[in-house]
Design a protein around this motif. Structure first.
Motif, PDB file in Angstrom:
ATOM      1  N   ASP A  89       0.853  -1.182   0.000  1.00  0.00           N
ATOM      2  CA  ASP A  89       0.000   0.000   0.000  1.00  0.00           C
ATOM      3  C   ASP A  89       0.891   1.235   0.000  1.00  0.00           C
ATOM      4  N   VAL A  90       0.952   1.941  -1.112  1.00  0.00           N
ATOM      5  CA  VAL A  90       1.883   3.066  -1.260  1.00  0.00           C
ATOM      6  C   VAL A  90       1.567   4.201  -0.299  1.00  0.00           C
ATOM      7  N   ARG A  91       0.370   4.225   0.244  1.00  0.00           N
ATOM      8  CA  ARG A  91       0.004   5.290   1.183  1.00  0.00           C
ATOM      9  C   ARG A  91       0.835   5.222   2.467  1.00  0.00           C
ATOM     10  N   ARG A  92       1.484   4.082   2.689  1.00  0.00           N
ATOM     11  CA  ARG A  92       2.252   3.890   3.911  1.00  0.00           C
ATOM     12  C   ARG A  92       3.748   4.169   3.724  1.00  0.00           C
ATOM     13  N   ASN A  93       4.152   4.580   2.542  1.00  0.00           N
ATOM     14  CA  ASN A  93       5.579   4.537   2.208  1.00  0.00           C
ATOM     15  C   ASN A  93       6.314   5.872   2.223  1.00  0.00           C
ATOM     16  N   SER A  94       5.675   6.959   2.620  1.00  0.00           N
ATOM     17  CA  SER A  94       6.391   8.234   2.668  1.00  0.00           C
ATOM     18  C   SER A  94       5.615   9.236   3.510  1.00  0.00           C
ATOM     19  N   LEU A  95       6.333  10.244   3.980  1.00  0.00           N
ATOM     20  CA  LEU A  95       5.680  11.316   4.718  1.00  0.00           C
ATOM     21  C   LEU A  95       4.754  12.122   3.823  1.00  0.00           C
ATOM     22  N   ASP A  96       5.129  12.275   2.554  1.00  0.00           N
ATOM     23  CA  ASP A  96       4.262  13.008   1.632  1.00  0.00           C
ATOM     24  C   ASP A  96       2.925  12.299   1.449  1.00  0.00           C
ATOM     25  N   GLU A  97       2.954  10.965   1.368  1.00  0.00           N
ATOM     26  CA  GLU A  97       1.705  10.208   1.276  1.00  0.00           C
ATOM     27  C   GLU A  97       0.892  10.365   2.558  1.00  0.00           C
ATOM     28  N   ALA A  98       1.568  10.388   3.694  1.00  0.00           N
ATOM     29  CA  ALA A  98       0.882  10.566   4.971  1.00  0.00           C
ATOM     30  C   ALA A  98       0.192  11.931   5.028  1.00  0.00           C
ATOM     31  N   ILE A  99       0.900  12.966   4.583  1.00  0.00           N
ATOM     32  CA  ILE A  99       0.299  14.304   4.546  1.00  0.00           C
ATOM     33  C   ILE A  99      -0.925  14.313   3.642  1.00  0.00           C
ATOM     34  N   LYS A 100      -0.817  13.637   2.516  1.00  0.00           N
ATOM     35  CA  LYS A 100      -1.925  13.579   1.558  1.00  0.00           C
ATOM     36  C   LYS A 100      -3.152  12.921   2.179  1.00  0.00           C
ATOM     37  N   ILE A 101      -2.940  11.798   2.871  1.00  0.00           N
ATOM     38  CA  ILE A 101      -4.058  11.107   3.522  1.00  0.00           C
ATOM     39  C   ILE A 101      -4.721  12.019   4.547  1.00  0.00           C
ATOM     40  N   CYS A 102      -3.913  12.683   5.352  1.00  0.00           N
ATOM     41  CA  CYS A 102      -4.468  13.555   6.391  1.00  0.00           C
ATOM     42  C   CYS A 102      -5.278  14.695   5.800  1.00  0.00           C
ATOM     43  N   LYS A 103      -4.774  15.298   4.752  1.00  0.00           N
ATOM     44  CA  LYS A 103      -5.471  16.428   4.143  1.00  0.00           C
ATOM     45  C   LYS A 103      -6.768  15.985   3.473  1.00  0.00           C
ATOM     46  N   GLU A 104      -6.724  14.842   2.781  1.00  0.00           N
ATOM     47  CA  GLU A 104      -7.917  14.376   2.073  1.00  0.00           C
ATOM     48  C   GLU A 104      -8.966  13.817   3.038  1.00  0.00           C
ATOM     49  N   GLY A 105      -8.511  13.219   4.152  1.00  0.00           N
ATOM     50  CA  GLY A 105      -9.445  12.574   5.064  1.00  0.00           C
ATOM     51  C   GLY A 105      -9.806  13.383   6.293  1.00  0.00           C
ATOM     52  N   GLY A 106      -9.245  14.587   6.419  1.00  0.00           N
ATOM     53  CA  GLY A 106      -9.560  15.411   7.569  1.00  0.00           C
ATOM     54  C   GLY A 106      -8.944  14.917   8.861  1.00  0.00           C
ATOM     55  N   LEU A 107      -7.796  14.215   8.781  1.00  0.00           N
ATOM     56  CA  LEU A 107      -7.109  13.763   9.991  1.00  0.00           C
ATOM     57  C   LEU A 107      -6.334  14.936  10.595  1.00  0.00           C
ATOM     58  N   GLN A 108      -5.983  14.780  11.859  1.00  0.00           N
ATOM     59  CA  GLN A 108      -5.376  15.903  12.558  1.00  0.00           C
ATOM     60  C   GLN A 108      -3.858  15.895  12.578  1.00  0.00           C
ATOM     61  N   GLY A 109      -3.239  14.768  12.219  1.00  0.00           N
ATOM     62  CA  GLY A 109      -1.792  14.762  12.249  1.00  0.00           C
ATOM     63  C   GLY A 109      -1.180  13.432  11.875  1.00  0.00           C
ATOM     64  N   ILE A 110       0.148  13.370  12.015  1.00  0.00           N
ATOM     65  CA  ILE A 110       0.953  12.230  11.595  1.00  0.00           C
ATOM     66  C   ILE A 110       1.793  11.757  12.763  1.00  0.00           C
ATOM     67  N   VAL A 111       1.926  10.443  12.897  1.00  0.00           N
ATOM     68  CA  VAL A 111       2.893   9.839  13.814  1.00  0.00           C
ATOM     69  C   VAL A 111       3.943   9.163  12.945  1.00  0.00           C
ATOM     70  N   SER A 112       5.172   9.645  12.983  1.00  0.00           N
ATOM     71  CA  SER A 112       6.210   9.153  12.072  1.00  0.00           C
ATOM     72  C   SER A 112       7.412   8.600  12.824  1.00  0.00           C
ATOM     73  N   GLU A 113       8.005   7.554  12.257  1.00  0.00           N
ATOM     74  CA  GLU A 113       9.323   7.095  12.690  1.00  0.00           C
ATOM     75  C   GLU A 113      10.287   8.274  12.585  1.00  0.00           C
ATOM     76  N   VAL A 114      11.043   8.542  13.650  1.00  0.00           N
ATOM     77  CA  VAL A 114      11.891   9.727  13.696  1.00  0.00           C
ATOM     78  C   VAL A 114      12.974   9.684  12.612  1.00  0.00           C
ATOM     79  N   LYS A 115      13.420   8.501  12.203  1.00  0.00           N
ATOM     80  CA  LYS A 115      14.433   8.413  11.148  1.00  0.00           C
ATOM     81  C   LYS A 115      13.930   9.035   9.857  1.00  0.00           C
TER      82      LYS A 115
END
Length: 311
Positions: free
Chosen positions: A234-260
């Protein structure tokens, strides 16, 4: 006493309004990962085997430190009870042979029968399988019985909020109806017992994160990602840019990311800020490796923490 957020609910929960700016964290938030920290049974570091992770004891020990939230993993048993447990499979030993069973295929009484019991017995010893396939007996200095989500609401000190991670198997395909039923069981417990405790939801499963956002507007939802540190189908899981996209399109409030992933692409912090999202980090990096980001991060090594900052 641990710091607490005054409210983790939206200030205006209008059903058709998914704007992230209705919710705001304090500038910095510290979260205890699985309570007082995850257990790494293969580690020579005794601190990683001190208190049983994801237990009432672990949450309350963590709550004695200046933290805002405890984070834990929730799955739903076969009979519809939300329980707190990280691993997809439960391992035990029967007549010298290691056996395994999927947590979601157990009824609640069977799940609770593993590990130490409230009466002091320990009939079914617990084991854990590492990513490289090794199996270790789950021995810690301070053990505690397994617990349900309802137990946590009733028994954990109210000075801390809950980051409820919605746990799903990466190797299982879930239909929307199945996801809806799982999340509905979790929301029922939250609605009945949360009262004024700060709550956020988070999940690595994109569809689960989007669905629970649509099922309720009271509590913020964060999308979990390792930002490309591991690659998924699932490519939605493979980058911070994809994470931002999901949040913006779905109305989520934020991202939890691996610090690396954040340190590898630090300009992503600005993109998160521009998207009016909050950012939480997790990971095992040493303090010296993140000191260059000290204006954005706070670090509490003994809690193996999740770290949050408002961009």
């Amino acid at each position: 006493m641990a710091l607490s957020v005054s409210s983790a609910k939206f200030s205006s929960g209008v059903e058709d309004d998914k704007k992230q700016d209705a919710f705001g964290f304090p500038k910095f938030v510290v979260m205890g990962h699985r309570g007082f920290g995850m257990n790494m049974l293969q580690s020579p570091d005794e601190k990683m085997k001190f208190v049983k992770e994801n237990s009432i004891l672990s949450f309350n020990v963590a709550a004695d430190f200046p933290i805002d939230f405890v984070e834990f993993d929730v799955q739903v048993t076969r009979d519809g009870c939300p329980v707190i447990f990280h691993d997809i499979f439960m391992f035990t030993q029967e007549q010298g042979v290691i056996t395994e069973k999927r947590v979601t295929e157990m009824a609640l009484p069977e799940f609770l029968s593993y590990g130490p019991q409230k009466d002091g017995a320990n009939v079914k010893s617990m084991f854990r399988k590492t990513k490289d396939g090794r199996i270790f007996e789950w021995k810690v200095v301070k053990d505690d019985p397994l617990c349900t989500l309802q137990d946590a609401f009733v028994k954990v000190k109210r000075s801390v909020g809950f980051n409820v991670e919605l746990k799903f198997d990466d190797n299982t395909v879930y239909g929307e109806e199945e996801l809806h039923q799982i999340l509905d069981n979790i929301l029922k417990i939250v609605d009945e017992h949360a009262q004024n405790r700060p709550i956020i939801f988070s999940s690595f499963h994109p569809d689960a994160a989007l669905l629970i956002r649509n099922m309720q507007m009271s509590y913020p939802v964060f999308f979990l990602t390792n930002g490309g540190c591991e690659i998924y189908e699932d490519v939605r899981r493979n980058s911070l840019d994809e994470a931002i996209k999901i949040c913006k399109e779905g109305g989520l409030q934020g991202i939890v990311s691996e610090v690396k992933a954040i340190l590898r692409t630090p300009n992503a912090i600005q993109r998160v800020k521009d998207s009016k999202l909050s950012l939480i980090s997790y990971g095992q990096l040493k303090y010296r490796e993140i000191t260059s980001f000290r204006s954005s991060f706070i670090f509490l090594s003994f809690l193996s923490p999740l770290l949050c900052f408002q961009c």
